[in-house]
Design an enzyme around this catalytic site. Structure first.
Site, short mmCIF file in Angstrom:
data_model
loop_
_atom_site.label_atom_id
_atom_site.label_comp_id
_atom_site.label_asym_id
_atom_site.label_seq_id
_atom_site.Cartn_x
_atom_site.Cartn_y
_atom_site.Cartn_z
N TYR A 1 40.07 26.59 38.22
CA TYR A 1 39.71 25.17 38.17
C TYR A 1 38.76 24.86 39.33
O TYR A 1 38.90 25.42 40.42
CB TYR A 1 40.95 24.30 38.26
CG TYR A 1 41.92 24.45 37.11
CD1 TYR A 1 41.54 24.14 35.81
CD2 TYR A 1 43.22 24.89 37.32
CE1 TYR A 1 42.43 24.27 34.74
CE2 TYR A 1 44.12 25.02 36.26
CZ TYR A 1 43.72 24.70 34.98
OH TYR A 1 44.60 24.83 33.93
N HIS B 1 41.83 28.71 22.03
CA HIS B 1 42.07 28.30 23.41
C HIS B 1 42.89 27.00 23.41
O HIS B 1 42.75 26.17 22.51
CB HIS B 1 40.74 28.08 24.12
CG HIS B 1 40.84 27.99 25.60
ND1 HIS B 1 41.18 26.82 26.26
CD2 HIS B 1 40.66 28.92 26.57
CE1 HIS B 1 41.20 27.03 27.55
NE2 HIS B 1 40.90 28.30 27.78
N PHE C 1 45.47 28.98 34.57
CA PHE C 1 46.02 27.78 33.94
C PHE C 1 46.95 26.97 34.86
O PHE C 1 47.36 25.87 34.51
CB PHE C 1 46.75 28.10 32.63
CG PHE C 1 45.85 28.63 31.56
CD1 PHE C 1 45.01 27.78 30.85
CD2 PHE C 1 45.83 29.98 31.26
CE1 PHE C 1 44.16 28.26 29.86
CE2 PHE C 1 44.98 30.48 30.27
CZ PHE C 1 44.15 29.63 29.56
N ASP D 1 37.84 30.91 34.26
CA ASP D 1 37.44 30.45 35.60
C ASP D 1 38.63 29.81 36.31
O ASP D 1 39.48 29.21 35.66
CB ASP D 1 36.40 29.34 35.44
CG ASP D 1 35.01 29.79 35.80
OD1 ASP D 1 34.85 30.91 36.30
OD2 ASP D 1 34.08 29.01 35.56
#
Length: 229
Positions: free
Chosen positions: A68, A188, A79, A66
């Site tokens: 942020y 992750h 990221f 997704d």
């Protein structure tokens, strides 16, 4: 309605933009904005990953989930957050691994544009999200689009390095021809995954693969000041 996206991607994805699911995405986002919903990232940055890393310049794919969902965070690169925004915990852990792997200094900001400009395609599986609502756009059609992106990269390119961090990213491995490409998997980088992300050496291993192919390795360092064109 024409999609504003870099020309090589526009050509590669032309068929996808004509699909019913993509028209559904357009209508959904338009209706949500009319209802006063705040959508991240801003419209001009939804295709930032594509506009910064043209199709034929992709060397590495880092798949996120997704955007942020906090104010000012999402910038259309997985990221990554703009300068002036505090790096989120997952990105901090990426920096820790990068420092341990290649002794790259940990920067004060979270803007990964420098990676994207070198061929690191920072793709989120969902390209939009509602403010404060993680995962809110998971089922509007974006995954059909980004699955097609991964599949087309796999089919039309060779020797790409795919970095799949976490179960969600790893679920996309079925879209990648591992006879043509290189896939590295790990936990992750989120602190919720514990310390299992660390010591994967994905950054140095990626550069080894690129060098073996006669390609320029990625300079993973993050400049503290913005570079001028």
């Amino acid at each position: 309605m024409s999609v504003q996206i870099e020309d090589s991607w526009k050509e590669a994805l032309e068929n996808e933009f004509q699909q019913p699911y993509f028209e559904h995405i357009r209508k959904f986002l338009r209706q949500e904005k009319q209802r006063g919903k705040v959508i991240y990232p801003p419209g001009s940055l939804i295709f930032n990953a594509f506009n910064t890393t043209p199709f034929h310049e992709v060397k590495v794919v880092i798949l996120g989930q997704d955007p942020y969902h906090g104010p000012g965070q999402a910038m259309g690169l997985s990221f990554s957050v703009p300068r002036g925004i505090k790096p989120p915990p997952s990105l901090k852990n990426i920096y820790k691994e990068l420092h341990a792997d290649l002794q790259v200094p940990i920067p004060s900001h979270g803007d990964l544009t420098n990676w994207a400009e070198q061929g690191v395609f920072l793709l989120n599986a969902m390209l939009t999200v509602e403010r404060g609502m993680a995962g809110s756009h998971q089922k509007i059609g974006w995954q059909s689009f980004t699955d097609a992106v991964i599949r087309i990269l796999s089919e039309r390119r060779e020797g790409l390095v795919f970095l799949l961090w976490g179960r969600f990213a790893q679920s996309k491995i079925k879209l990648i021809d591992q006879m043509k490409h290189y896939v590295f998997q790990s936990a992750h980088p989120s602190p919720l995954a514990g310390n299992k992300f660390f010591n994967n050496h994905h950054f140095s291993r990626t550069n080894e693969i690129l060098l073996k192919q006669g390609l320029m390795p990625i300079d993973w360092s993050i400049p503290e000041t913005e570079t001028e064109d």
